[in-house]
Design an enzyme around this catalytic site. Structure first.
Site, PDB file in Angstrom:
ATOM      1  CG  ASP A 113      -2.104   0.927   1.048  1.00  0.00           C
ATOM      2  OD1 ASP A 113      -2.409   1.287  -0.102  1.00  0.00           O
ATOM      3  OD2 ASP A 113      -2.747   1.280   2.051  1.00  0.00           O
ATOM      4  CG  ASP A 162      -5.212  -0.234   4.188  1.00  0.00           C
ATOM      5  OD1 ASP A 162      -5.320  -1.421   4.511  1.00  0.00           O
ATOM      6  OD2 ASP A 162      -4.227   0.467   4.463  1.00  0.00           O
ATOM      7  NE  ARG A 189      -6.744   6.342  10.430  1.00  0.00           N
ATOM      8  CZ  ARG A 189      -6.077   6.243   9.292  1.00  0.00           C
ATOM      9  NH1 ARG A 189      -4.817   5.852   9.276  1.00  0.00           N
ATOM     10  NH2 ARG A 189      -6.677   6.527   8.138  1.00  0.00           N
ATOM     11  CD  GLN A 215      -1.857   4.320  11.304  1.00  0.00           C
ATOM     12  OE1 GLN A 215      -3.079   4.380  11.248  1.00  0.00           O
ATOM     13  NE2 GLN A 215      -1.090   4.711  10.304  1.00  0.00           N
ATOM     14  CE  LYS A 268      -2.808   1.957   7.776  1.00  0.00           C
ATOM     15  NZ  LYS A 268      -3.668   2.788   6.911  1.00  0.00           N
ATOM     16  CD  GLU A 296      -7.567  13.000   5.171  1.00  0.00           C
ATOM     17  OE1 GLU A 296      -7.262  13.920   4.382  1.00  0.00           O
ATOM     18  OE2 GLU A 296      -7.873  11.853   4.772  1.00  0.00           O
TER      19      GLU A 296
END
Length: 428
Positions: A135, A243, A247, A250, A263, A375
């Protein structure tokens, strides 16, 4: 606008005669997986066409038609782009109202009964046997927005970002077809901002990533890079991709080596592969691309139109209510898939038929065109309000995300069909 086909194809169908994407299907009555083409509201069973000797009119197509009995598209993909296009145009001719071969399918009701199946009656599958999955991070607005969130606007893009396609190696075994459930992942995360010690829990920041992805059709030998201006011959076709990302997992794990468990739990793709040649008429420039003068020679692509004009949407479905939360365009990438392949192989890395490469999250420049909840909500600081009093920071159990995309106009849409996944509770 009337259809040029003797089949009834709705003008707004993503599967027009200009498209004819390939996939793998089965049925409740026949669990054997085999190749098919989507057109309008139908799947054309290519195994039935092969067994009905439809391809016998063309010696080269007859010679290779055994690939349609395979349970994946890998053998078909490995034939190369020239034969992909020949089969696509031959099938298109079969379906034209003014077909040059009226006796093969249009005038053969018995073969129609066996080969032309309602899409609603077929089961779709991951179309390729995927050996490896990479990716990239080529959505420049997404990269900037995320950089602003964590590093501020002055350092939003890392110094290398416009010099090379940044990417990471994903997990091929967790790639799944549209419609499969997405189980909420568990893992380590910090319980609150400023905490130093992690806890183990179900992710509370489950996110989406709106992406395009390309399948590889042609191998390169180990040690032999793929030249950027030959890379198009190595691309079989394209799918939509989500995908899914945790978060909170991550944020804790990504230093120093990047995404891992955040992921690897699920990546959803659309089931129909839009052949590379079907998208060629929609080539366009990428406004955010660094340009050949700013790139090292191995990434300098001869044609200025290195991207695609593809309209993309993201819908959130909650208790059967559909909320449009993003509208975007594939032009917001800053590297082409050919540049991604060239960079991936510049070390001599061997790619194989069926390998998948993702674009990275595609976001536009305004609040209505963002490709991730990270976002949209500014990392959970500002909820979105899709409508009817609903609010979301990140995904909740039962939420369904549907990605869609198409190029072209009414009557000649080249689209992907749904790329959907519903969030299921974490397994214990």
């Amino acid at each position: 606008m009337s259809s040029p086909s003797w089949l009834n194809i709705h003008p707004e169908s993503p599967f027009s005669l200009a498209n004819l994407p390939f996939g793998i299907i089965s049925q409740q009555s026949s669990v054997a997986r085999r190749a098919a083409v989507a057109v309008g509201d139908y799947a054309i069973d290519l195994l039935q066409l092969s067994q009905g000797r439809v391809f016998d009119d063309e010696p080269q197509l007859k010679e290779h038609s055994g690939v349609f009995s395979e349970p994946t598209l890998n053998a078909f993909a490995a034939l190369g782009r020239c034969l992909h296009q020949q089969y696509r145009l031959f099938i298109r001719d079969l379906l034209l109202e003014e077909t040059s071969k009226p006796t093969l399918l249009k005038g053969n009701p018995e073969l129609q009964r066996r080969a032309i199946l309602p899409l609603q009656d077929v089961i779709t599958h991951v179309p390729m046997a995927i050996g490896d999955y990479t990716d990239f991070y080529a959505g420049i607005n997404h990269a900037y927005n995320v950089g602003v969130l964590f590093r501020g606007p002055d350092n939003a893009l890392q110094p290398n970002y416009l010099h090379l396609p940044v990417g990471y190696h994903g997990r091929a075994s967790s790639i799944q077809v549209s419609g499969a459930p997405v189980y909420r992942p568990k893992g380590q995360m910090l319980p609150a901002p400023g905490a130093k010690t992690p806890v183990f829990a179900s992710s509370k920041k489950l996110d989406i990533e709106l992406e395009l992805a390309a399948f590889v059709c042609k191998n390169n030998d180990q040690g032999m890079p793929i030249p950027v201006n030959d890379a198009h011959n190595h691309i079989f076709g394209y799918v939509l991709m989500n995908d899914w990302s945790a978060r909170d997992i991550q944020a804790w794990e990504y230093v120093p080596l990047g995404p891992f468990n955040s992921k690897n739990f699920a990546t959803t793709i659309s089931p129909w592969v839009v052949l590379a040649d079907a998208l060629e008429p929609f080539r366009t420039s990428l406004p955010g691309a660094p340009g050949n003068g700013k790139l090292l020679p191995y990434l300098q692509q001869g044609n200025a139109d290195i991207g695609f004009d593809i309209q993309l949407t993201v819908d959130l479905v909650v208790e059967r209510q559909v909320f449009r939360i993003s509208e975007c365009n594939a032009q917001h990438l800053c590297f082409s898939f050919e540049q991604m392949l060239a960079h991936h192989t510049i070390t001599g890395c061997p790619m194989r038929t069926g390998d998948l490469i993702g674009s990275g999250t595609i976001s536009g420049k305004d609040e209505t065109s963002l490709g991730s909840l990270l976002e949209m909500t500014k990392n959970g600081q500002e909820p979105i309000n899709p409508g009817m009093g609903l609010t979301r920071m990140f995904l909740e159990d039962g939420d369904e995300i549907v990605l869609n995309g198409f190029a072209g106009r009414s009557g000649g849409r080249v689209g992907f069909g749904d790329c959907r996944g519903r969030i299921a509770p974490a397994r214990t």
